[in-house]
Design an enzyme around this catalytic site. Structure first.
Site, PDB file in Angstrom:
ATOM      1  N   CYS A  71     -10.388 -38.598  21.478  1.00 39.08           N
ATOM      2  CA  CYS A  71     -10.401 -37.185  21.551  1.00 39.08           C
ATOM      3  C   CYS A  71     -10.875 -36.928  20.300  1.00 39.08           C
ATOM      4  O   CYS A  71     -11.468 -37.517  19.252  1.00 39.08           O
ATOM      5  CB  CYS A  71      -8.512 -36.942  21.457  1.00 39.08           C
ATOM      6  SG  CYS A  71      -7.795 -37.793  22.614  1.00 39.08           S
TER       7      CYS A  71
ATOM      8  N   ARG B  22     -17.004 -37.683  23.648  1.00 38.39           N
ATOM      9  CA  ARG B  22     -16.057 -38.594  23.485  1.00 38.39           C
ATOM     10  C   ARG B  22     -15.190 -38.612  25.044  1.00 38.39           C
ATOM     11  O   ARG B  22     -14.308 -39.495  24.982  1.00 38.39           O
ATOM     12  CB  ARG B  22     -15.152 -38.060  22.633  1.00 38.39           C
ATOM     13  CG  ARG B  22     -15.672 -38.419  21.163  1.00 38.39           C
ATOM     14  CD  ARG B  22     -14.862 -37.590  19.954  1.00 38.39           C
ATOM     15  NE  ARG B  22     -15.258 -38.273  18.735  1.00 38.39           N
ATOM     16  CZ  ARG B  22     -14.562 -38.995  17.729  1.00 38.39           C
ATOM     17  NH1 ARG B  22     -13.496 -39.265  18.164  1.00 38.39           N
ATOM     18  NH2 ARG B  22     -15.082 -39.487  16.686  1.00 38.39           N
TER      19      ARG B  22
ATOM     20  N   TRP C 104      -7.907 -36.443  25.831  1.00 38.30           N
ATOM     21  CA  TRP C 104      -7.904 -37.192  26.914  1.00 38.30           C
ATOM     22  C   TRP C 104      -6.359 -37.608  27.299  1.00 38.30           C
ATOM     23  O   TRP C 104      -5.841 -38.295  26.234  1.00 38.30           O
ATOM     24  CB  TRP C 104      -8.796 -38.341  26.646  1.00 38.30           C
ATOM     25  CG  TRP C 104      -8.755 -39.171  28.043  1.00 38.30           C
ATOM     26  CD1 TRP C 104      -8.058 -39.827  28.802  1.00 38.30           C
ATOM     27  CD2 TRP C 104      -9.938 -39.145  29.083  1.00 38.30           C
ATOM     28  NE1 TRP C 104      -8.653 -40.441  29.903  1.00 38.30           N
ATOM     29  CE2 TRP C 104      -9.780 -39.817  30.130  1.00 38.30           C
ATOM     30  CE3 TRP C 104     -11.449 -38.617  28.809  1.00 38.30           C
ATOM     31  CZ2 TRP C 104     -10.694 -40.268  31.109  1.00 38.30           C
ATOM     32  CZ3 TRP C 104     -12.293 -38.877  29.748  1.00 38.30           C
ATOM     33  CH2 TRP C 104     -12.081 -39.574  30.939  1.00 38.30           C
TER      34      TRP C 104
ATOM     35  N   ASN D  91      -5.133 -37.590  17.433  1.00 36.44           N
ATOM     36  CA  ASN D  91      -5.845 -38.886  17.705  1.00 36.44           C
ATOM     37  C   ASN D  91      -5.272 -40.001  17.568  1.00 36.44           C
ATOM     38  O   ASN D  91      -4.834 -40.372  16.596  1.00 36.44           O
ATOM     39  CB  ASN D  91      -7.271 -39.016  17.393  1.00 36.44           C
ATOM     40  CG  ASN D  91      -8.239 -38.043  18.027  1.00 36.44           C
ATOM     41  OD1 ASN D  91      -7.920 -36.933  18.661  1.00 36.44           O
ATOM     42  ND2 ASN D  91      -9.418 -37.803  17.368  1.00 36.44           N
ATOM     43  N   GLY D  92      -4.971 -40.781  18.826  1.00 35.64           N
ATOM     44  CA  GLY D  92      -4.400 -42.228  18.409  1.00 35.64           C
ATOM     45  C   GLY D  92      -3.156 -42.154  19.172  1.00 35.64           C
ATOM     46  O   GLY D  92      -3.022 -41.876  20.124  1.00 35.64           O
TER      47      GLY D  92
ATOM     48  N   GLU E 296     -17.101 -65.798  22.927  1.00 34.85           N
ATOM     49  CA  GLU E 296     -17.533 -64.467  22.622  1.00 34.85           C
ATOM     50  C   GLU E 296     -17.918 -64.666  21.040  1.00 34.85           C
ATOM     51  O   GLU E 296     -18.908 -63.856  20.835  1.00 34.85           O
ATOM     52  CB  GLU E 296     -16.258 -63.570  22.816  1.00 34.85           C
ATOM     53  CG  GLU E 296     -16.619 -61.997  22.202  1.00 34.85           C
ATOM     54  CD  GLU E 296     -17.617 -61.392  22.871  1.00 34.85           C
ATOM     55  OE1 GLU E 296     -18.139 -60.410  22.200  1.00 34.85           O
ATOM     56  OE2 GLU E 296     -18.266 -61.955  23.682  1.00 34.85           O
TER      57      GLU E 296
ATOM     58  N   LYS F  32     -21.662 -63.682  20.057  1.00 33.04           N
ATOM     59  CA  LYS F  32     -21.932 -62.602  18.973  1.00 33.04           C
ATOM     60  C   LYS F  32     -22.852 -63.074  17.961  1.00 33.04           C
ATOM     61  O   LYS F  32     -23.752 -62.369  17.285  1.00 33.04           O
ATOM     62  CB  LYS F  32     -20.546 -61.905  18.544  1.00 33.04           C
ATOM     63  CG  LYS F  32     -20.055 -61.135  19.435  1.00 33.04           C
ATOM     64  CD  LYS F  32     -20.634 -59.728  19.447  1.00 33.04           C
ATOM     65  CE  LYS F  32     -20.090 -58.670  20.690  1.00 33.04           C
ATOM     66  NZ  LYS F  32     -20.539 -59.305  21.923  1.00 33.04           N
TER      67      LYS F  32
ATOM     68  N   GLU G 231     -26.364 -63.557  19.130  1.00 35.39           N
ATOM     69  CA  GLU G 231     -26.957 -62.157  19.429  1.00 35.39           C
ATOM     70  C   GLU G 231     -27.547 -61.646  18.076  1.00 35.39           C
ATOM     71  O   GLU G 231     -28.528 -60.883  18.004  1.00 35.39           O
ATOM     72  CB  GLU G 231     -25.975 -61.353  20.182  1.00 35.39           C
ATOM     73  CG  GLU G 231     -25.862 -61.630  21.323  1.00 35.39           C
ATOM     74  CD  GLU G 231     -24.632 -60.617  22.263  1.00 35.39           C
ATOM     75  OE1 GLU G 231     -25.107 -59.856  23.237  1.00 35.39           O
ATOM     76  OE2 GLU G 231     -23.807 -60.356  21.380  1.00 35.39           O
TER      77      GLU G 231
ATOM     78  N   HIS H 171     -15.029 -84.734  24.029  1.00 38.87           N
ATOM     79  CA  HIS H 171     -15.773 -84.979  25.234  1.00 38.87           C
ATOM     80  C   HIS H 171     -17.285 -84.542  25.083  1.00 38.87           C
ATOM     81  O   HIS H 171     -17.738 -84.148  25.894  1.00 38.87           O
ATOM     82  CB  HIS H 171     -15.084 -84.277  26.509  1.00 38.87           C
ATOM     83  CG  HIS H 171     -13.903 -84.681  26.831  1.00 38.87           C
ATOM     84  ND1 HIS H 171     -13.855 -85.643  28.012  1.00 38.87           N
ATOM     85  CD2 HIS H 171     -12.900 -84.170  26.561  1.00 38.87           C
ATOM     86  CE1 HIS H 171     -12.431 -85.706  28.065  1.00 38.87           C
ATOM     87  NE2 HIS H 171     -11.752 -85.026  27.343  1.00 38.87           N
TER      88      HIS H 171
ATOM     89  N   LYS I 119     -29.165 -52.602  25.710  1.00 38.74           N
ATOM     90  CA  LYS I 119     -27.815 -52.438  26.133  1.00 38.74           C
ATOM     91  C   LYS I 119     -27.427 -52.594  27.543  1.00 38.74           C
ATOM     92  O   LYS I 119     -26.362 -53.027  27.675  1.00 38.74           O
ATOM     93  CB  LYS I 119     -27.870 -51.065  25.484  1.00 38.74           C
ATOM     94  CG  LYS I 119     -26.200 -50.428  25.563  1.00 38.74           C
ATOM     95  CD  LYS I 119     -25.615 -51.151  24.624  1.00 38.74           C
ATOM     96  CE  LYS I 119     -23.928 -50.813  24.811  1.00 38.74           C
ATOM     97  NZ  LYS I 119     -23.161 -51.685  24.159  1.00 38.74           N
TER      98      LYS I 119
END
Length: 609
Positions: free
Chosen positions: A2, A27, A75, A99-100, A481, A485, A488, A504, A604
């Site tokens: 928000c 936002r 929101w 916010n939060g 992941e 990362k 990347e 293995h 992206k």
């Protein structure tokens, strides 16, 4: 995500606040509002559901003329997106924008209601206004009332406070959600980021984690989370009308990593009824989860890893089998699919070419499609039967961070909703899981406090040629992941493996030059992971453990480094443990001089094969 704005002005500020809020429309929001102090020092508000133009109509019919005020774009999380639940929230003595998520709002609300406070909304935010009011009623000055209230709030938040009878005072605070302040000539400003303040000033200071501040028209006092007076540097903001601001971060990726407590909190609250302790999907399902015998998940890259994590939740909690595949393989394999099945496609952009082709194949096979996407106007969102939006806000960095954790949050909520529909979840178990969701933003904020420790590990990692990531359970997808990362961002070769697969093949790589990142929350397979760590240690591997407090001692091993995560229930720990994995890759890349926002050869959104 928000939006918050506050202005101590020289004249009426309502129009300025609306202008600043327009810069935060990116936002996302579904209601807006403003509160000011009028000439008699009384609080007055104008709020409206929908877009800012609706608020502007309200203001044209009933202007606010105060020279100090706060504004908000909301929101909806707790409570419907209507005028009653729109911010600012207020008592007779204080108005707030927030916010939060306040994870202990129920306990605070019950305590305050017993004292005679009357609540008008369904939101968690309103409790903050009444908590500070209670401190004011006890005889405290506004500054002291806020200082007393903040430690009682659990969760992640950015807050701005406006007080009746105080025409030269604004107070702001942050924990796990961003907040900035701007310097003017006889005026002061606060906002969610420098972009909101760009029409008024290019001189800003950013609050650090746990900070709060006291603003007058000619001064600012900063305090840390221990209420010690501190200084925060004044700097030039590069925000413009056309650019999302990096704030005081070096890269968008760093900013987006730090936004995760806020955006995950927003996403979780959007998919749950936190007051009732139950999942509350914001859409109707066009199928009956109780009749499913299989779910198919299709995605690419980090979104695929989110789906692989969700496989554990759907199978363990909802007791429904899951097939998962990378979209570029799925679309050409042409698997047989049941006409009454469900396919979940996951994409940040909603335009990923292979995933979109897979969606169309599954739909042609008679499958219902759930699209977990971040862009509601995307092709994938439009072509899905269900739009499960992730609410992460714009993600500028090429490497996915906040979109990933918001995808995990949505998928976890879907798994719980399916489990309830299938009779696999008791009311008590659902309430326990929702309470775990409620704690996530605060836990993520705690995890971010270990950034310096992670940065130190990253400096050492930057000298490696190869890195091995290990994990079990939902930590196995996180190992994938982490390796992705690191590849990347730093261009260091890395591999992620299920820890049980070590013998293995990958164990042949282990020697004294190989860093081995072990992701091991204290869950039901921790002891098994310890056994794998012992195998690495016996061969001289340099172990970096990402785990809970006491994990290093429990392993009884000499570790190269340990990154300690806050204590938490294990089921959804992957959402919190994703943050150190992201930070480790980010700081390694930065130390090596790489562009963390735009790694070479990557885009992206992959909109072609």
């Amino acid at each position: 995500m928000c939006g918050i704005v506050g202005i101590l002005g020289a004249g009426p500020v309502a129009d300025q606040i609306v202008e600043a809020l327009k810069r935060l429309e990116y936002r996302g929001y579904d209601s807006a509002g403003i509160a000011t102090l009028e000439g008699d020092g009384a609080l007055d508000r104008r709020r409206a559901p929908g877009k800012l133009k609706n608020l502007e109509v309200r203001l044209s019919n009933a202007p606010l003329r105060g020279a100090i005020g706060i504004g908000h774009t909301r929101w909806a999380t707790h409570g419907k997106p209507n005028e009653t639940n729109a911010h600012p929230h207020a008592s007779e003595r204080v108005a707030i924008v927030h916010n939060g998520i306040i994870e202990n709002f129920r306990e605070l609300r019950d305590e305050l209601a017993a004292q005679g406070h009357v609540f008008a909304t369904e939101t968690d935010s309103e409790v903050v206004a009444h908590l500070v009011t209670a401190e004011l009623d006890a005889g405290k000055a506004p500054k002291d009332a806020v200082a007393a209230a903040l430690p009682r709030l659990h969760g992640a938040f950015a807050l701005a406070f406006l007080f009746a009878g105080e025409p030269d005072l604004l107070i702001g605070a942050r924990r796990g959600a961003p907040l900035a302040m701007g310097y003017g000539d006889g005026e002061m400003y606060l906002g969610s980021d420098g972009l909101a303040l760009a029409p008024f000033t290019d001189e800003v200071s950013y609050l650090e984690e746990g900070d709060w501040m006291v603003l007058t028209r000619h001064s600012v006092e900063f305090y840390d989370e221990s209420d010690r007076r501190v200084s925060r540097p004044k700097q030039k903001s590069l925000a413009s009308a056309f650019l999302v601001d990096k704030g005081n971060y070096r890269h968008f990726m760093a900013k987006e990593i730090h936004e995760q407590p806020e955006v995950v909190g927003r996403t979780v609250a959007h998919y749950t009824d936190l007051s009732a302790g139950r999942v509350a999907l914001p859409f109707e399902l066009p199928f009956d989860p109780a009749k499913l015998d299989r779910i198919t998940i299709v995605a690419c890259g980090t979104a695929y890893i989110a789906g692989l994590t969700a496989k554990y939740w759907f199978e363990r909690i909802a007791r429904v089998a899951v097939d998962i595949d990378v979209a570029s393989e799925f679309r050409y394999r042409e698997p047989p699919m049941s006409r009454d099945g469900v396919t979940i496609v996951i994409s940040q952009s909603g335009e990923t070419a292979d995933t979109l082709a897979s969606l169309r194949y599954a739909k042609a096979q008679g499958q219902k499609i759930v699209g977990v996407v971040n862009v509601g106007s995307s092709t994938m969102a439009r072509e899905s039967d269900v739009q499960a939006l992730t609410l992460a806000g714009p993600e500028i960095g090429v490497a996915s961070t906040k979109a990933f954790t918001c995808q995990l949050a949505v998928l976890a909520c879907l798994a719980l909703a399916f489990a309830r529909a299938r009779g696999e979840l008791t009311v008590e178990a659902e309430a326990r899981y929702v309470a775990e969701f409620l704690a996530l933003p605060g836990l993520m904020a705690e995890a971010l406090k270990h950034e310096r420790d992670i940065e130190a590990v990253a400096h050492d990692l930057a000298r490696a040629r190869d890195v091995l990531y290990l994990g079990r359970g939902t930590a196995f997808p996180l190992a994938l992941e982490g390796a992705l990362k690191l590849k990347e961002l730093s261009y260091i070769h890395a591999e992620g493996y299920a820890a049980g697969e070590l013998k293995h093949g990958p164990i042949a790589l282990v020697d004294e030059d190989l860093p081995v990142i072990v992701i091991a929350p204290p869950d039901g397979v921790f002891e098994k992971t310890v056994s794998n760590m012992q195998e690495v240690a016996a061969r001289g591997g340099r172990i970096v453990l990402i785990g809970g407090a006491g994990g290093a001692e429990a392993a009884s091993l000499k570790l190269h480094a340990s990154i300690v995560m806050p204590a938490m229930a294990p089921t959804f720990a992957a959402i919190v443990y994703a943050l150190p994995v992201q930070l480790l890759a980010y700081h390694t890349a930065v130390f090596m001089g790489k562009d963390a926002d735009q790694p070479r050869n990557l885009a992206k959104s992959v909109t072609v094969e």
